[in-house]
Design a protein around this motif. Structure first.
Motif, PDB file in Angstrom:
ATOM      1  N   ASN A   1      -6.706   3.174  17.639  1.00  0.00           N
ATOM      2  CA  ASN A   1      -7.227   4.529  17.534  1.00  0.00           C
ATOM      3  C   ASN A   1      -6.309   5.525  18.248  1.00  0.00           C
ATOM      4  OD1 ASN A   1      -9.399   3.604  16.083  1.00  0.00           O
ATOM      5  ND2 ASN A   1     -10.795   3.532  17.837  1.00  0.00           N
ATOM      6  N   GLN A   2      -5.749   5.115  19.368  1.00  0.00           N
ATOM      7  CA  GLN A   2      -4.824   5.988  20.079  1.00  0.00           C
ATOM      8  C   GLN A   2      -3.560   6.219  19.255  1.00  0.00           C
ATOM      9  OE1 GLN A   2      -5.687   7.536  22.837  1.00  0.00           O
ATOM     10  NE2 GLN A   2      -3.755   8.688  22.811  1.00  0.00           N
ATOM     11  N   THR A   3      -3.094   5.192  18.578  1.00  0.00           N
ATOM     12  CA  THR A   3      -1.931   5.345  17.708  1.00  0.00           C
ATOM     13  C   THR A   3      -2.204   6.376  16.627  1.00  0.00           C
ATOM     14  OG1 THR A   3      -1.393   3.004  18.052  1.00  0.00           O
ATOM     15  CG2 THR A   3      -0.287   4.117  16.228  1.00  0.00           C
ATOM     16  N   PHE A   4      -3.396   6.317  16.034  1.00  0.00           N
ATOM     17  CA  PHE A   4      -3.731   7.263  14.975  1.00  0.00           C
ATOM     18  C   PHE A   4      -3.651   8.707  15.470  1.00  0.00           C
ATOM     19  CE2 PHE A   4      -6.730   3.715  13.418  1.00  0.00           C
ATOM     20  CZ  PHE A   4      -5.706   3.103  12.734  1.00  0.00           C
ATOM     21  N   LEU A   5      -4.102   8.946  16.692  1.00  0.00           N
ATOM     22  CA  LEU A   5      -4.079  10.309  17.237  1.00  0.00           C
ATOM     23  C   LEU A   5      -2.659  10.808  17.462  1.00  0.00           C
ATOM     24  CD1 LEU A   5      -7.034  10.044  19.769  1.00  0.00           C
ATOM     25  CD2 LEU A   5      -6.996  11.343  17.624  1.00  0.00           C
ATOM     26  N   GLN A   6      -1.705   9.887  17.542  1.00  0.00           N
ATOM     27  CA  GLN A   6      -0.310  10.263  17.775  1.00  0.00           C
ATOM     28  C   GLN A   6       0.544  10.110  16.514  1.00  0.00           C
ATOM     29  OE1 GLN A   6       0.701   7.477  20.842  1.00  0.00           O
ATOM     30  NE2 GLN A   6      -0.503   8.506  22.433  1.00  0.00           N
ATOM     31  N   GLY A   7      -0.115   9.836  15.389  1.00  0.00           N
ATOM     32  CA  GLY A   7       0.619   9.400  14.215  1.00  0.00           C
ATOM     33  C   GLY A   7       1.266  10.468  13.387  1.00  0.00           C
ATOM     34  N   GLY A   8       0.905  11.742  13.586  1.00  0.00           N
ATOM     35  CA  GLY A   8       1.392  12.747  12.654  1.00  0.00           C
ATOM     36  C   GLY A   8       0.726  12.575  11.301  1.00  0.00           C
ATOM     37  N   THR A   9       0.953  13.512  10.397  1.00  0.00           N
ATOM     38  CA  THR A   9       0.264  13.474   9.113  1.00  0.00           C
ATOM     39  C   THR A   9       1.114  14.098   8.025  1.00  0.00           C
ATOM     40  OG1 THR A   9      -1.773  14.105   7.948  1.00  0.00           O
ATOM     41  CG2 THR A   9      -0.904  15.673   9.565  1.00  0.00           C
ATOM     42  N   SER A  10       0.924  13.613   6.815  1.00  0.00           N
ATOM     43  CA  SER A  10       1.552  14.244   5.654  1.00  0.00           C
ATOM     44  C   SER A  10       0.678  15.347   5.085  1.00  0.00           C
ATOM     45  CB  SER A  10       1.819  13.194   4.562  1.00  0.00           C
ATOM     46  OG  SER A  10       0.601  12.710   4.020  1.00  0.00           O
ATOM     47  N   CYS A  11      -0.513  15.545   5.643  1.00  0.00           N
ATOM     48  CA  CYS A  11      -1.437  16.565   5.143  1.00  0.00           C
ATOM     49  C   CYS A  11      -0.992  17.958   5.576  1.00  0.00           C
ATOM     50  CB  CYS A  11      -2.852  16.297   5.643  1.00  0.00           C
ATOM     51  SG  CYS A  11      -3.521  14.677   5.187  1.00  0.00           S
TER      52      CYS A  11
ATOM     53  N   HIS B   1       0.819  -1.204   0.000  1.00  0.00           N
ATOM     54  CA  HIS B   1       0.000   0.000   0.000  1.00  0.00           C
ATOM     55  C   HIS B   1       0.858   1.260   0.000  1.00  0.00           C
ATOM     56  CE1 HIS B   1      -3.329  -2.517   2.001  1.00  0.00           C
ATOM     57  NE2 HIS B   1      -3.819  -2.126   0.845  1.00  0.00           N
ATOM     58  N   ASP B   2       0.375   2.294  -0.679  1.00  0.00           N
ATOM     59  CA  ASP B   2       0.819   3.671  -0.469  1.00  0.00           C
ATOM     60  C   ASP B   2       0.006   4.249   0.678  1.00  0.00           C
ATOM     61  OD1 ASP B   2       2.804   4.431  -2.396  1.00  0.00           O
ATOM     62  OD2 ASP B   2       1.274   4.488  -3.964  1.00  0.00           O
ATOM     63  N   TYR B   3       0.662   5.017   1.555  1.00  0.00           N
ATOM     64  CA  TYR B   3      -0.037   5.705   2.642  1.00  0.00           C
ATOM     65  C   TYR B   3       0.217   7.203   2.552  1.00  0.00           C
ATOM     66  CZ  TYR B   3      -0.791   1.254   5.089  1.00  0.00           C
ATOM     67  OH  TYR B   3      -1.190  -0.012   5.425  1.00  0.00           O
ATOM     68  N   VAL B   4      -0.843   7.999   2.602  1.00  0.00           N
ATOM     69  CA  VAL B   4      -0.724   9.433   2.832  1.00  0.00           C
ATOM     70  C   VAL B   4      -1.645   9.779   3.986  1.00  0.00           C
ATOM     71  CG1 VAL B   4      -0.120   9.910   0.422  1.00  0.00           C
ATOM     72  CG2 VAL B   4      -2.509  10.105   1.166  1.00  0.00           C
ATOM     73  N   GLY B   5      -1.479  10.980   4.496  1.00  0.00           N
ATOM     74  CA  GLY B   5      -2.196  11.335   5.711  1.00  0.00           C
ATOM     75  C   GLY B   5      -1.475  10.756   6.905  1.00  0.00           C
ATOM     76  N   ASN B   6      -2.186  10.006   7.726  1.00  0.00           N
ATOM     77  CA  ASN B   6      -1.616   9.474   8.954  1.00  0.00           C
ATOM     78  C   ASN B   6      -0.366   8.642   8.663  1.00  0.00           C
ATOM     79  OD1 ASN B   6      -1.379   7.795  11.521  1.00  0.00           O
ATOM     80  ND2 ASN B   6      -3.153   9.081  11.996  1.00  0.00           N
ATOM     81  N   GLN B   7       0.685   8.878   9.445  1.00  0.00           N
ATOM     82  CA  GLN B   7       1.981   8.260   9.173  1.00  0.00           C
ATOM     83  C   GLN B   7       2.294   7.062  10.067  1.00  0.00           C
ATOM     84  OE1 GLN B   7       4.309   9.593   6.477  1.00  0.00           O
ATOM     85  NE2 GLN B   7       2.117   9.832   6.099  1.00  0.00           N
TER      86      GLN B   7
END
Length: 506
Positions: free
Chosen positions: A280-290, A266-272
């Motif tokens: 869900n907690q990881t996502f909140l701490q993930g940073g973003t490419s946006c 997969h390519d991922y953009v947004g959440n890193q």
């Protein structure tokens, strides 16, 4: 979704195994075997008759996708059921390995596949199905009575392994009708070169998977007429093209806790920080490419590769070359992500952590009911959209993949057992049905610079293809896209308000 503690799958022991479990929605897949014995020997030759019989029986094994049937698994049982679905996929992998390593026996004995592969596979699948039913019933649920009928897998000749069985040229209306395609002709199939499956890894694509877009009749339907209550705004989020090469072969939505659960890259953009073990907690701490740092959403899709004889970093890795996904990975030159409204109503804000999968990675097994692939070329997007063929674009035109996600939400759930039933497409008039609510519709447009493939004597050269499960033969219709909505700072409400007020925001 927290970490899943079930056992992870071990990689296949040899590189010769060019396919493995189809875990996209659990428990179903096509197993393809590449036969080197000739099917053109004389009818007077007993060996030739055996060879033809073997080829006819074992070219493809189709197993029902059990995960699609599990629409109401109680939450208390989902971890265990997901694990059992993984076991089903492991069984398919084992059967594929046996299929690939017993060619001589298959050629000599026309009943070998049925007796030594299909029947044992059915027995093992039945045991897993019984455990799935037990887990569901144990927590007070009710397992579908039809599960017992899904144990059997069937053999299919190579000339019948068209993606979805009935795939044809697409009429470009899937976001309006729940993914059911309007077909216009030109059935897909294998062309016979390279034992009928083509491609740099032997598992597609084939010449019939490509079409000169300049020769396709316009097939894009008119959009639904807007009512006075339409939400006409647009919210654009700029998240880049994955230039930093954030890749993995996991899929946290459908296979949480399973390394290489996607079996393709997969390519991922947004959440890193998105992988099999993200929560869900990881996502909140993930940073973003946006650019908008309040947009922590995860946007991810299978990579596109060009099969020109080159390889990439994962040529010897699970999910890459070991599983038939070969060639140079192409980074999009553009990745446009925007949210649009409903032609008939205002929208409600997306709930935090909403998961949506659009399209179906396993259309070769499941058919086109959930297909939502759009392939086109710059300059042709308003005229031609393809689902079951890749476009050959004219000089100066680029390949375009677009996705229009489900835009209706049940108002309660951020996910569902089969990852589909909590969201839906609007109907042909743009209305949400069955009490579902309109939400901002996520749309994505990915543009690739691709040297046009050529088709000569039924063989495609310099093909490009989307990554996928190897038994799906890299068919265009298997294209799909994944999304997890994660926002901070009131962004979800801002997106909805922008759209409802008819504004253009970024």
């Amino acid at each position: 979704m927290g970490r899943n503690t079930r056992k992870r799958r071990t990689p296949l022991a040899t590189k010769a195994i060019a396919a493995s479990a189809a875990l996209a929605l659990g428990g179903g897949g096509l197993i393809w075997a590449n036969f080197y014995a000739s099917a053109h020997e004389s009818n007077n030759n007993a060996w030739g008759n055996q060879t033809k019989a073997a080829n006819a029986q074992v070219a493809t094994i189709s197993c029902p996708d059990i995960g699609q049937k599990l629409t109401s698994v109680p939450r208390q049982a989902r971890t265990e059921v997901d694990g059992e679905l993984g076991n089903l996929d492991r069984q398919i992998t084992d059967a594929y390995q046996r299929l690939m390593t017993t060619r001589d026996a298959q050629a000599r004995d026309a009943s070998f596949v049925q007796n030594s592969i299909l029947q044992p596979l059915k027995d093992r699948r039945k045991a897993i199905i019984d455990r799935i039913k037990l887990e569901i019933n144990r927590v007070g649920g009710s397992a579908p009575g039809s599960l017992d009928t899904l144990a059997s897998c069937t053999g299919t000749p190579a000339n019948q392994t068209t993606a979805g069985g009935q795939q044809q040229q697409n009429g470009g209306q899937q976001q309006q009708n729940g993914g059911q395609q309007q077909n216009g002709g030109q059935q897909q199939g294998n062309t016979g070169q390279q034992q009928g499956n083509g491609g740099q890894a032997g598992n597609g694509p084939v010449a019939a998977d490509f079409v000169d877009i300049t020769k396709v009749q316009p097939n894009v339907a008119a959009k639904p007429q807007k009512s006075g209550n339409a939400s006409t705004g647009v919210f654009i989020t700029r998240c880049g093209v994955n230039a930093n090469k954030n890749h993995n072969t996991d899929n946290v939505i459908v296979a949480p806790g399973v390394t290489n659960g996607a079996h393709h890259l997969h390519d991922y953009v947004g959440n890193q920080k998105v992988n099999a073990f993200s929560s869900n907690q990881t996502f909140l701490q993930g940073g973003t490419s946006c650019q908008n740092k309040n947009d922590l959403s995860a946007y991810y899709w299978p990579v596109v590769r060009v099969q020109d004889g080159t390889q990439d970093f994962d040529q010897n890795a699970d999910g890459g070359g070991k599983e038939g996904n070969v060639g140079k990975i192409l980074t999009p030159v553009q990745a446009q992500i925007k949210y649009v409204g409903s032609p008939t109503s205002k929208v409600v804000a997306m709930p935090q952590f909403l998961r949506i999968i659009t399209g179906d990675a396993k259309t070769t097994t499941n058919g086109l009911a959930n297909a939502n692939a759009h392939w086109s070329c710059t300059g042709f997007e308003n005229k031609v959209q393809l689902t079951t063929q890749y476009p050959i674009c004219p000089q100066g035109s680029n390949v375009v993949r677009t996705f229009a996600f489900q835009s209706c939400w049940d108002g309660q759930n951020i996910d569902s057992a089969n990852h589909r039933t909590h969201v839906a497409f609007a109907d042909a008039n743009g209305n949400c049905q069955n009490g579902f609510k309109a939400i901002p519709q996520l749309t994505m447009r990915l543009v690739y610079q691709v040297t046009p493939p050529t088709v000569q004597n039924g063989v495609v050269k310099n093909a490009f293809a989307v990554d996928g499960f190897p038994e799906q033969l890299h068919k265009p219709a298997t294209d799909h896209d994944d999304f997890i909505s994660v926002t901070t700072g009131g962004l979800a409400n801002k997106i909805a308000n922008c759209i409802n007020n008819g504004q253009r925001c970024a």
